[in-house]
Design a protein around this motif. Structure first.
Motif, PDB file in Angstrom:
ATOM      1  N   ASN A 197       0.717  -1.255  -0.131  1.00  0.00           N
ATOM      2  CA  ASN A 197      -0.083   0.177  -0.078  1.00  0.00           C
ATOM      3  C   ASN A 197       0.847   1.045   0.062  1.00  0.00           C
ATOM      4  O   ASN A 197       1.992   1.349   0.533  1.00  0.00           O
ATOM      5  CB  ASN A 197      -1.025   0.001   1.149  1.00  0.00           C
ATOM      6  N   HIS A 222       0.728   5.097   1.044  1.00  0.00           N
ATOM      7  CA  HIS A 222       0.223   6.096   1.891  1.00  0.00           C
ATOM      8  C   HIS A 222       0.828   7.641   2.039  1.00  0.00           C
ATOM      9  O   HIS A 222       1.956   7.640   2.049  1.00  0.00           O
ATOM     10  CB  HIS A 222       0.128   5.756   3.464  1.00  0.00           C
ATOM     11  N   LEU A 240       3.908   7.255   7.917  1.00  0.00           N
ATOM     12  CA  LEU A 240       3.301   6.270   8.978  1.00  0.00           C
ATOM     13  C   LEU A 240       4.331   5.958  10.027  1.00  0.00           C
ATOM     14  O   LEU A 240       5.524   6.017   9.512  1.00  0.00           O
ATOM     15  CB  LEU A 240       3.048   5.110   8.587  1.00  0.00           C
ATOM     16  N   PRO A 244      -2.512   7.891   9.858  1.00  0.00           N
ATOM     17  CA  PRO A 244      -2.851   6.942   9.088  1.00  0.00           C
ATOM     18  C   PRO A 244      -4.615   7.430   8.786  1.00  0.00           C
ATOM     19  O   PRO A 244      -4.923   8.426   9.152  1.00  0.00           O
ATOM     20  CB  PRO A 244      -2.931   5.879  10.067  1.00  0.00           C
ATOM     21  N   THR A 273      -7.616   8.195   5.920  1.00  0.00           N
ATOM     22  CA  THR A 273      -7.998   8.518   4.633  1.00  0.00           C
ATOM     23  C   THR A 273      -7.656   9.995   4.483  1.00  0.00           C
ATOM     24  O   THR A 273      -7.983  10.618   3.418  1.00  0.00           O
ATOM     25  CB  THR A 273      -9.438   8.371   4.271  1.00  0.00           C
ATOM     26  N   GLY A 281      -4.563  11.919   5.264  1.00  0.00           N
ATOM     27  CA  GLY A 281      -3.308  12.031   5.650  1.00  0.00           C
ATOM     28  C   GLY A 281      -2.801  13.447   5.630  1.00  0.00           C
ATOM     29  O   GLY A 281      -1.894  13.957   6.478  1.00  0.00           O
ATOM     30  N   CYS A 326       5.466  10.235   2.097  1.00  0.00           N
ATOM     31  CA  CYS A 326       4.942   9.114   1.604  1.00  0.00           C
ATOM     32  C   CYS A 326       5.500   8.066   2.516  1.00  0.00           C
ATOM     33  O   CYS A 326       6.728   8.079   2.531  1.00  0.00           O
ATOM     34  CB  CYS A 326       4.729   9.253   0.304  1.00  0.00           C
ATOM     35  N   ASP A 337      -3.128   0.575   7.669  1.00  0.00           N
ATOM     36  CA  ASP A 337      -1.914   1.441   7.622  1.00  0.00           C
ATOM     37  C   ASP A 337      -0.715   1.155   8.643  1.00  0.00           C
ATOM     38  O   ASP A 337       0.008   2.114   9.148  1.00  0.00           O
ATOM     39  CB  ASP A 337      -2.128   2.918   7.691  1.00  0.00           C
ATOM     40  N   GLU A 381       5.906   9.741  -4.782  1.00  0.00           N
ATOM     41  CA  GLU A 381       5.246   8.462  -4.772  1.00  0.00           C
ATOM     42  C   GLU A 381       5.479   7.809  -5.995  1.00  0.00           C
ATOM     43  O   GLU A 381       5.515   6.512  -6.130  1.00  0.00           O
ATOM     44  CB  GLU A 381       3.566   9.016  -4.717  1.00  0.00           C
TER      45      GLU A 381
END
Ligand code: GRF
Length: 218
Positions: free
Chosen positions: A107, A109, A113, A117, A119, A121, A135, A145, A174
């Motif tokens: 995954n 994100h 992290l 965590p 939806t 961030g 990221c 996450d 990313e």
């Protein structure tokens, strides 16, 4: 050749970075066997169609989460998927899904992290007033996450940043690292020991190699 199953919900720029990395000859060890979305209108599905990649919408509304996951598992097995890549997939998956593909789900994100965590961030990072965000690419485990971290990239948060400006700056990284993480996995160069992921070979990111291509040697 590693068969990828990419799960998407939105614009699909992360998916596009995987497509571009394959088309450009950077990611030679994998191909995208199928793209699945829980949103019929996700532009990510259109991106897949443009490259004749099977693009499948699965309805999630008004049905048990497990039924949705079982449909996804059926499609992923039909396309003989070896690695599931969540690229902007905005659904929590069930334990059944995680155990079916144990150790074979990554995954991405848009935060560092274990900070922020969930939806939102970017919004949570900005509201907290952090000076750096970034990221994270990680293996999925049974908690959201939470799985072992493969790689991260830190990005400075500017005073006047909005969710949009911060996300745009982070997306660049990313798109550089997601194809690299997939490449390393495909080459067997990711070794998981408890919470740690050991990267056994150093390779350039996808966008780094693209940049190098444009460097004119004198
Ligand atoms: C990315 O920022 C990713 O980190 C998060 O959702 C966003 C997806 O963007 N999980 P896109 O749909 O790939 O453009």
């Amino acid at each position: 050749m590693l068969n990828l199953g990419v799960l998407v919900s939105g614009k699909g720029s992360d998916l596009q970075s995987i497509i571009d990395s394959i088309e450009s000859g950077y990611l030679t060890e994998a191909k995208i066997a199928v793209v699945i979305s829980n949103k019929a209108d996700a532009f990510a599905l259109e991106r897949a169609r443009r490259y004749d990649i099977p693009a499948i919408f699965i309805e999630f509304r008004k049905r048990p989460r497990l039924d949705f996951d079982k449909d996804m598992i059926e499609v992923l097995k039909k396309y003989k998927v070896d690695l599931v890549v969540m690229a902007g997939f905005m659904r929590l998956v069930t334990q059944e899904f995680v155990s079916t593909f144990k150790g074979r789900i990554i995954n991405i994100h848009p935060a560092l992290l274990p900070s922020f965590p969930g939806t939102h961030g970017h919004r949570d990072a900005l509201n907290w007033g952090v000076k750096v965000s970034g990221c994270t690419i990680h293996f999925l485990d049974e908690q959201m996450d939470h799985g072992p971290i493969i790689m991260q990239h830190a990005v400075e948060v500017k005073e006047d940043d909005t969710e949009e400006t911060l996300s745009q700056r982070i997306l660049v990284h990313e798109h550089n690292l997601l194809p690299l993480a997939i490449k390393l996995y495909a080459r067997g160069s990711l070794e998981v020991k408890d919470r740690k992921v050991i990267i056994k070979e150093q390779l350039p990111g996808f966008m780094d190699t693209q940049a190098l291509k444009h460097v004119r040697t004198s």
